[in-house]
Design an enzyme around this catalytic site. Structure first.
Site, PDB file in Angstrom:
ATOM      1  N   SER A  57      65.977 -75.848 -38.048  1.00 20.29           N
ATOM      2  CA  SER A  57      66.405 -77.157 -38.218  1.00 20.29           C
ATOM      3  C   SER A  57      67.325 -77.446 -39.194  1.00 20.29           C
ATOM      4  O   SER A  57      68.252 -76.626 -39.027  1.00 20.29           O
ATOM      5  CB  SER A  57      64.964 -77.998 -38.403  1.00 20.29           C
ATOM      6  OG  SER A  57      65.182 -79.572 -38.446  1.00 20.29           O
ATOM      7  N   HIS A  99      68.000 -77.911 -33.351  1.00 18.47           N
ATOM      8  CA  HIS A  99      67.646 -78.939 -32.543  1.00 18.47           C
ATOM      9  C   HIS A  99      68.157 -80.199 -32.927  1.00 18.47           C
ATOM     10  O   HIS A  99      68.804 -80.294 -33.892  1.00 18.47           O
ATOM     11  CB  HIS A  99      65.981 -79.156 -32.439  1.00 18.47           C
ATOM     12  CG  HIS A  99      65.321 -79.694 -33.706  1.00 18.47           C
ATOM     13  ND1 HIS A  99      64.072 -80.049 -34.019  1.00 18.47           N
ATOM     14  CD2 HIS A  99      65.972 -79.525 -35.054  1.00 18.47           C
ATOM     15  CE1 HIS A  99      63.938 -80.361 -35.015  1.00 18.47           C
ATOM     16  NE2 HIS A  99      65.203 -79.868 -35.912  1.00 18.47           N
TER      17      HIS A  99
END
Length: 258
Positions: free
Chosen positions: A97, A120
């Site tokens: 992330s 993501h």
């Protein structure tokens, strides 16, 4: 012993070592003490610590984190990018992330063969009317348009924005070899990293998800039970009532948590 978060002087006087071994969190207000608490992984804390070493020539950044606040992580990335020192990033386990965004600030990113990144799209929890919810979605699109630039600048043309969007949409785990292929890393180490702490981080993340799922299942059972009950109960002395009306709200909530 490596701390969860640390910025310290290395053995050589002009080198700093920075460890990101946990969540990236913002500062927060402590309602018990009525004080603002500076998170050790906030951009504000990092700025204050970095200011103590104005003449540093090299920053070594060691990452083993599954991410956290996109606002804090992006600000840390920007501070590192601006800094004139040579930045070398070592992925010690997982850079997930927004931790992968911080990694993109490295002039060199080094990954042992058994380490990984996960990228993501940013997400958020929102509440409000239809207009506010649509705005929240538009805001996330804008955030990601800027967020993608960190990967594209680091890749130096090795990945197209279309391919990057595809990977972000799919919430993709990338091996060290794939990170080299896409330009997110520069050097592959043959020697494996010690993933003991990395595994502990994943176990913590999985435990949190399992707890949330257990909670949702328990709520779903309660709503399904409530949906079976009639809304009104008539005393025996009264004539038979009409068939009970369907409780649509409870049935909707039961379906939502199924």
């Amino acid at each position: 012993m490596k701390r969860t978060w640390e910025l310290k002087q290395a053995a050589t006087p002009d080198t700093l070592e920075m460890y990101i071994y946990g969540d990236v969190k913002s500062d927060y207000f402590d309602w018990w003490t009525w004080d603002m608490v500076e998170s050790e992984t906030s951009a504000n804390h990092f700025r204050n610590e970095l200011a103590k070493y104005p003449d540093v020539k090299e920053i070594k950044i060691f990452i083993n984190s599954y991410g956290g606040s996109v606002f804090e992580g992006t600000a840390i990335y920007s501070q590192l990018r601006r800094h004139p020192a040579q930045k070398t990033v070592y992925i010690d386990g997982f850079a997930c992330s927004v931790a992968s965004v911080i990694a993109m600030a490295g002039d060199r990113v080094i990954m042992p063969k058994n380490t990984m990144m996960m990228i993501h799209n940013a997400w958020n929890i929102v509440a409000g009317n239809a207009t506010q919810l649509r705005k929240a979605a538009d805001d996330l699109d804008t955030i990601m348009a800027g967020n993608r630039q960190s990967y594209l600048q680091k890749s130096n043309g090795k990945i197209t924005e279309e391919k990057l969007i595809e990977l972000l949409d799919a919430e993709t785990w990338l091996t060290a070899e794939q990170c080299i292929e896409y330009g997110f890393a520069d050097e592959l180490l043959e020697k494996d990293a010690d993933l003991t702490e990395a595994k502990q981080l994943l176990q913590k993340m999985n435990k949190t998800l399992e707890q949330q799922l257990s909670y949702n299942r328990a709520i779903a059972v309660q709503f399904r039970e409530l949906a079976k009950e009639p809304i009104q109960k008539t005393p025996p002395s009264e004539p038979p009532p009409e068939p009970p009306k369907e409780n649509k709200t409870i049935k909707f909530m039961a379906a939502l948590f199924r």
